[in-house]
Scaffold this active site. Sequence first.
Site, PDB file in Angstrom:
ATOM      1  N   CYS A   1       0.837  -1.186   0.000  1.00 37.40           N
ATOM      2  CA  CYS A   1       0.000   0.000   0.000  1.00 37.40           C
ATOM      3  C   CYS A   1       0.878   1.244   0.000  1.00 37.40           C
ATOM      4  O   CYS A   1       2.049   1.187  -0.352  1.00 37.40           O
ATOM      5  CB  CYS A   1      -0.910  -0.012   1.233  1.00 37.40           C
ATOM      6  SG  CYS A   1      -1.843  -1.555   1.453  1.00 37.40           S
TER       7      CYS A   1
ATOM      8  N   ARG B   1      -4.835   2.099   0.285  1.00 34.20           N
ATOM      9  CA  ARG B   1      -4.857   0.641   0.369  1.00 34.20           C
ATOM     10  C   ARG B   1      -4.937  -0.072  -0.975  1.00 34.20           C
ATOM     11  O   ARG B   1      -5.738   0.277  -1.842  1.00 34.20           O
ATOM     12  CB  ARG B   1      -6.042   0.185   1.231  1.00 34.20           C
ATOM     13  CG  ARG B   1      -5.979  -1.320   1.504  1.00 34.20           C
ATOM     14  CD  ARG B   1      -7.150  -1.831   2.301  1.00 34.20           C
ATOM     15  NE  ARG B   1      -6.911  -3.233   2.646  1.00 34.20           N
ATOM     16  CZ  ARG B   1      -7.856  -4.137   2.777  1.00 34.20           C
ATOM     17  NH1 ARG B   1      -9.124  -3.800   2.626  1.00 34.20           N
ATOM     18  NH2 ARG B   1      -7.556  -5.387   3.074  1.00 34.20           N
TER      19      ARG B   1
ATOM     20  N   ILE C   1      -5.244  -7.089  -0.841  1.00 32.62           N
ATOM     21  CA  ILE C   1      -4.830  -8.400  -1.343  1.00 32.62           C
ATOM     22  C   ILE C   1      -5.138  -9.501  -0.335  1.00 32.62           C
ATOM     23  O   ILE C   1      -5.564 -10.588  -0.691  1.00 32.62           O
ATOM     24  CB  ILE C   1      -3.327  -8.389  -1.697  1.00 32.62           C
ATOM     25  CG1 ILE C   1      -3.085  -7.458  -2.898  1.00 32.62           C
ATOM     26  CG2 ILE C   1      -2.818  -9.797  -2.025  1.00 32.62           C
ATOM     27  CD1 ILE C   1      -1.640  -7.333  -3.311  1.00 32.62           C
ATOM     28  N   VAL C   2      -4.930  -9.211   0.951  1.00 27.50           N
ATOM     29  CA  VAL C   2      -5.244 -10.143   2.038  1.00 27.50           C
ATOM     30  C   VAL C   2      -6.185  -9.432   3.004  1.00 27.50           C
ATOM     31  O   VAL C   2      -6.015  -8.252   3.280  1.00 27.50           O
ATOM     32  CB  VAL C   2      -3.963 -10.592   2.774  1.00 27.50           C
ATOM     33  CG1 VAL C   2      -4.306 -11.474   3.970  1.00 27.50           C
ATOM     34  CG2 VAL C   2      -3.038 -11.342   1.817  1.00 27.50           C
TER      35      VAL C   2
ATOM     36  N   ASN D   1       2.539  -0.854   5.102  1.00 27.77           N
ATOM     37  CA  ASN D   1       2.698  -1.134   3.681  1.00 27.77           C
ATOM     38  C   ASN D   1       3.483  -2.432   3.611  1.00 27.77           C
ATOM     39  O   ASN D   1       4.686  -2.448   3.868  1.00 27.77           O
ATOM     40  CB  ASN D   1       3.463   0.009   3.001  1.00 27.77           C
ATOM     41  CG  ASN D   1       3.875  -0.334   1.586  1.00 27.77           C
ATOM     42  OD1 ASN D   1       3.224  -1.133   0.916  1.00 27.77           O
ATOM     43  ND2 ASN D   1       4.960   0.265   1.130  1.00 27.77           N
ATOM     44  N   GLY D   2       2.811  -3.541   3.314  1.00 27.44           N
ATOM     45  CA  GLY D   2       3.555  -4.790   3.267  1.00 27.44           C
ATOM     46  C   GLY D   2       2.697  -6.024   3.384  1.00 27.44           C
ATOM     47  O   GLY D   2       1.468  -5.963   3.329  1.00 27.44           O
ATOM     48  N   GLU D   3       3.367  -7.149   3.520  1.00 30.40           N
ATOM     49  CA  GLU D   3       2.731  -8.448   3.694  1.00 30.40           C
ATOM     50  C   GLU D   3       3.490  -9.206   4.783  1.00 30.40           C
ATOM     51  O   GLU D   3       4.718  -9.302   4.736  1.00 30.40           O
ATOM     52  CB  GLU D   3       2.767  -9.264   2.393  1.00 30.40           C
ATOM     53  CG  GLU D   3       2.160  -8.578   1.179  1.00 30.40           C
ATOM     54  CD  GLU D   3       0.655  -8.407   1.263  1.00 30.40           C
ATOM     55  OE1 GLU D   3       0.025  -9.093   2.100  1.00 30.40           O
ATOM     56  OE2 GLU D   3       0.113  -7.590   0.501  1.00 30.40           O
TER      57      GLU D   3
ATOM     58  N   ASP E   1      -3.360  -9.530   7.487  1.00 35.89           N
ATOM     59  CA  ASP E   1      -2.094 -10.148   7.877  1.00 35.89           C
ATOM     60  C   ASP E   1      -1.217  -9.186   8.665  1.00 35.89           C
ATOM     61  O   ASP E   1      -0.250  -9.606   9.306  1.00 35.89           O
ATOM     62  CB  ASP E   1      -1.346 -10.620   6.626  1.00 35.89           C
ATOM     63  CG  ASP E   1      -1.065  -9.478   5.652  1.00 35.89           C
ATOM     64  OD1 ASP E   1       0.107  -9.159   5.440  1.00 35.89           O
ATOM     65  OD2 ASP E   1      -2.024  -8.906   5.100  1.00 35.89           O
TER      66      ASP E   1
ATOM     67  N   SER F   1       8.284 -11.922  -8.657  1.00 41.10           N
ATOM     68  CA  SER F   1       9.372 -11.438  -9.498  1.00 41.10           C
ATOM     69  C   SER F   1      10.696 -12.025  -9.016  1.00 41.10           C
ATOM     70  O   SER F   1      10.788 -12.535  -7.901  1.00 41.10           O
ATOM     71  CB  SER F   1       9.411  -9.901  -9.466  1.00 41.10           C
ATOM     72  OG  SER F   1      10.270  -9.388 -10.456  1.00 41.10           O
TER      73      SER F   1
END
Length: 572
Positions: free
Chosen positions: A2, A49, A52-53, A74-76, A97, A366
């Site tokens: 995000c 935002r 994704i999760v 900002n992240g996973e 998450d 990637s």
Amino acid sequence: MCGIFAAFRHEDVHRYKPKALQLSKRIRHRGPDWSGNAIKNSTIFVHERLAIVGVESGAQPITSSDGEYMLCVNGEIYNHIQLREECADYEFGTLSDCEPIIPMYLKHDIDAPKYLDGMFAWTLYDAKQDRIVAARDPIGITTLYMGRSSASPKTVYFASELKCLTDDCDTITAFPPGHVYDSKTDKITRYFTPDWLDEKRIPSTPIDYMAIRHSLEKAVRKRLMAEVPYGVLLSGGLDSSLIASIAARETAKATNDVEPSTYDSKARHLAGIDDDGKLHTAGWTSLHSFAIGLPNAPDLQAARKVAKFIGSIHHEHTFTLQEGLDALDDVIYHLETYDVTTIRASTPMFLLSRKIKAQGVKMVLSGEGSDEIFGGYLYFAQAPSAAEFHTESVQRVKNLHLADCLRANKSTMAWGLEARVPFLDREFLQLCMNIDPNEKMIKPKEGRIEKYILRKAFDTTGEPDAKPYLPEEILWRQKEQFSDGVGYSWIDGLKDTAEAVISDEMFASPKAEWGSDIPTTKEAFWYRLKFDALFPQKTVADTVMRWIPKADWGCAEDPSGRYAQIHEKHIE
């Protein structure tokens, strides 16, 4: 992934709110799905935002049930399921998450980032102590900047991109990876301290090919945590092809275990892998792969072979030299750099990301990081010794946040597309950065080309019951820099255009404010002028690092792999 913006201890935060929202709007491309904000005491958080999760319930900023803790991420966080189990007494309000960061902070204070497995940049406000804590992932996959203003020295600013900070801050720095900031001490300290970070320590661990294979497979599996359609960036080179091959296998497994057609989006599901490493969700039933290049580019041809071999649904896009040139100003604006290598490689990725997002995909895997870990850049062939090979490898990994990670993050997020990088998995790094560098050395006389041990780890020759990961001609294909592989005329076109735009007189008269950082080519000069037009502040330019090979190894300064002498020697 995000976009975040934060101002801590602002002297008039409520009056500042409209401006904060306007500044955050500059990074709305990172999070087009929703915008949120929250104020607590004299601190404001704004969040853009990309869902994704926890799609239905994961809006941010996230606030604890008692209202005392405010989080912007900002992240996973790939191990969030395990973290939730560790913090069972905490009252969770979302399926995000990222929410476990709050109870982990309550449990471990500023050591909380040590327990997070993922890519992240976050700010957490503790209202009880009027304290802000900020952290960035170990390698700097996720971007984060920190700013201060001499006019308001008590205020500290944070943002995913520095363009949010240029109005208010006269000092802007790239927040260092693997570090945490604590306003209580007003210090940034390192929390990520693996043994391999010491570049003077030369490892001696013997090679374990199966450990490399299994570790990378697990890293890919973690990164398929998603509730939305995903895909892979496929250049046809070794790195992206391996990631695509593994992702195709893992997607098929997850599809068999959890049929997406029966998935109830309104039910309470936690996306991710369990303690046994099993993936519970699949965004699509088949893997989609994406490639870009000039017509007839080497990458496009190789990517077709790989896609056919692994059975992915392949999407091929081409661009013209003029389309690439037309995008340069936008690329530099989004990347916030004037580095030649980064701009060359980012432009095709920037164009491809727009195409991918238009097809409804929000996340891609990637292949960044492999070249740094295994010494895959062709100039590594000139390394004088294993010790120097390893030292250079460690330095390249440390600087990824200013080079390939910056490219992968910003060129994709310019269109609200998240890029995940399995090679930079924490466990995979710990394994591979501790391998004896003699195993990684490029030794033509012994038939060991660049990244030999990675290729060997996925070579199933001698395993009669094993399905090959890749065609042999791809598994053992020589390295191409991404900006070369999309078509050699891309780099030539950039150089020719720069020659036409920058006169000899201009080139001989660099700006005084550039100091010792003077461009050595007209192409670099051209990019610097474009950068300065967008970001005139010196503090912004100071965040940029130029990527060049090691000159003291006898390497050409031009970062293109095609200009490395070793490229002319096709190693069998």
